[in-house]
Enzyme design. Structure first.
Site, PDB file in Angstrom:
ATOM      1  N   HIS A 221      -6.052  70.885  -8.018  1.00  0.00           N
ATOM      2  CA  HIS A 221      -6.865  70.398  -6.894  1.00  0.00           C
ATOM      3  C   HIS A 221      -7.682  71.563  -6.340  1.00  0.00           C
ATOM      4  O   HIS A 221      -7.199  72.703  -6.289  1.00  0.00           O
ATOM      5  CB  HIS A 221      -5.964  69.807  -5.806  1.00  0.00           C
TER       6      HIS A 221
ATOM      7  N   GLU B 174      -8.306  72.554  -3.476  1.00  0.00           N
ATOM      8  CA  GLU B 174      -7.664  73.326  -2.392  1.00  0.00           C
ATOM      9  C   GLU B 174      -6.648  74.316  -2.969  1.00  0.00           C
ATOM     10  O   GLU B 174      -6.451  75.404  -2.419  1.00  0.00           O
ATOM     11  CB  GLU B 174      -7.023  72.361  -1.382  1.00  0.00           C
TER      12      GLU B 174
ATOM     13  N   GLU C   2     -13.803  65.792  -8.739  1.00  0.00           N
ATOM     14  CA  GLU C   2     -13.873  65.912  -7.287  1.00  0.00           C
ATOM     15  C   GLU C   2     -14.853  67.027  -6.921  1.00  0.00           C
ATOM     16  O   GLU C   2     -14.462  68.205  -6.867  1.00  0.00           O
ATOM     17  CB  GLU C   2     -12.494  66.247  -6.718  1.00  0.00           C
TER      18      GLU C   2
ATOM     19  N   LYS D 155      -2.032  65.243   1.005  1.00  0.00           N
ATOM     20  CA  LYS D 155      -2.153  66.673   1.357  1.00  0.00           C
ATOM     21  C   LYS D 155      -0.996  67.068   2.285  1.00  0.00           C
ATOM     22  O   LYS D 155       0.101  66.544   2.141  1.00  0.00           O
ATOM     23  CB  LYS D 155      -3.528  66.951   1.970  1.00  0.00           C
TER      24      LYS D 155
ATOM     25  N   GLY E 102     -13.393  65.737   1.931  1.00  0.00           N
ATOM     26  CA  GLY E 102     -13.118  65.845   3.356  1.00  0.00           C
ATOM     27  C   GLY E 102     -14.358  66.029   4.216  1.00  0.00           C
ATOM     28  O   GLY E 102     -14.249  66.362   5.398  1.00  0.00           O
TER      29      GLY E 102
ATOM     30  N   SER F 122     -14.314  61.928  -0.318  1.00  0.00           N
ATOM     31  CA  SER F 122     -14.766  61.019   0.743  1.00  0.00           C
ATOM     32  C   SER F 122     -14.912  59.569   0.273  1.00  0.00           C
ATOM     33  O   SER F 122     -15.830  58.860   0.681  1.00  0.00           O
ATOM     34  CB  SER F 122     -16.074  61.528   1.364  1.00  0.00           C
TER      35      SER F 122
ATOM     36  N   ASN G  66      -3.846  61.035  -2.057  1.00  0.00           N
ATOM     37  CA  ASN G  66      -3.375  62.416  -1.917  1.00  0.00           C
ATOM     38  C   ASN G  66      -3.215  62.704  -0.418  1.00  0.00           C
ATOM     39  O   ASN G  66      -4.204  62.895   0.279  1.00  0.00           O
ATOM     40  CB  ASN G  66      -4.401  63.360  -2.559  1.00  0.00           C
TER      41      ASN G  66
HETATM   42  P1  PGA Z   1     -11.021  63.155   0.758  1.00  0.00           P
HETATM   43  O1  PGA Z   1     -10.092  64.052  -0.204  1.00  0.00           O
HETATM   44  O2  PGA Z   1     -10.907  61.734   0.279  1.00  0.00           O
HETATM   45  O3  PGA Z   1     -10.446  63.350   2.143  1.00  0.00           O
HETATM   46  O4  PGA Z   1     -12.402  63.666   0.622  1.00  0.00           O
HETATM   47  C1  PGA Z   1     -10.050  63.819  -1.584  1.00  0.00           C
HETATM   48  C2  PGA Z   1      -9.142  64.817  -2.255  1.00  0.00           C
HETATM   49  O5  PGA Z   1      -9.094  65.970  -1.849  1.00  0.00           O
HETATM   50  O6  PGA Z   1      -8.448  64.471  -3.232  1.00  0.00           O
END
Ligand code: PGA
Length: 250
Positions: free
Chosen positions: A95, A97, A167, A11, A173, A212, A9
């Site tokens: 997601h 976010e 998640e 983003k 992140g 992560s 992803n």
């Molecule tokens: P990350 O993001 O691997 O940077 O933690 C995962 C995601 O948001 O799908």
């Protein structure tokens, strides 16, 4: 046997130059075959470039969001049929976010999941609890509520061609990956929920872990019984990091 899916992803990151070098690097570095599928999720403007670079390859691609309406006066939005027009196989739905920064409710997520299925896209439904919810022992209740919103709308059969991504919001992140035990416990909870509705669909359903994931923790996570791959953010933006995750699959 469920195939492992390693999904990147991106983003809101990228330039045309970055997309070119990242995808060319993935194409050169990923051995075909094995029990692993790779997919990337670029921002909308790079879907055409992604399609051109990946269309003869085993690497799939998808979008990070969609508008559930088929077409019309929705300035700034992108529909499922537009994603299909650019060869997308997958689309993310819900997601964290999108849920937290853009106010998508469980019902909005169900709208997106339903529209994706209706168009023939494979939705990847993202679920997961915040740190506060985990500390209040609400992880299962939150995940259950997020899944139920979509199950009530699309039924368990809606997951025949869909993926779930667990998640935990606190792991996204932050570098604070859930331990393989923590992740497996929630994945087992998710699979048991599906199992109580349809054991065949539950057995086939891919449940990805996200938060992560990197080349050092992927092997331990993916070795767990109910973890069928990863949804990867930060580490999907560098060829060697993403391939290290792919190569962590036994
Ligand atoms: P990350 O993001 O691997 O940077 O933690 C995962 C995601 O948001 O799908």
């Amino acid at each position: 046997m469920r195939r492992i899916l390693v999904a990147g992803n991106w983003k809101m990151h990228g330039t045309q130059a970055m997309v070119k070098s990242l995808l060319e690097g993935l194409l050169a570095g990923s051995q075909p075959g094995g029990n692993v599928d790779l997919a990337v999720f670029p921002p909308f403007p790079y879907l055409a470039q992604t399609q051109a670079l990946l269309q003869q390859s085993p690497i799939a691609w998808g979008a990070q969001n969609l508008n559930p309406v088929a077409q019309g006066a929705h300035t700034g939005e992108v529909s499922a049929s537009m994603l299909l027009d650019f060869g997308c196989r997958y689309v993310l739905a819900g997601h964290s976010e999108r849920r937290t920064l853009y106010g998508e409710s469980d019902a909005d997520v169900a709208d997106r999941f339903e529209a994706a299925l209706a168009a023939g896209l494979e939705p990847i439904l993202c679920v997961g609890e915040t740190l506060e919810e985990r500390e209040n022992d609400e992880t299962e209740a939150v995940v259950d509520r997020q899944l139920t919103a979509v199950l009530d709308r699309c039924g368990v059969s809606g997951f025949q061609k869909a993926v779930v991504a667990y998640e935990p919001v606190w792991a996204i992140g932050t570098g604070m990956t859930a331990s393989p035990e923590q992740a497996q416990a929630v994945h087992a909870f998710i699979r048991n929920k599906f199992d109580s509705l349809d054991d065949i669909i539950a057995g086939q359903l891919r449940i990805l872990y996200g938060g992560s994931v990197n080349g050092s923790n992927a092997a331990d996570l993916f070795a767990r019984e109910d973890i069928d791959g990863g949804l990867v953010g930060g580490a999907s933006l560098k060829v060697e990091d993403f391939l290290a995750i792919r190569n962590a699959v036994a």
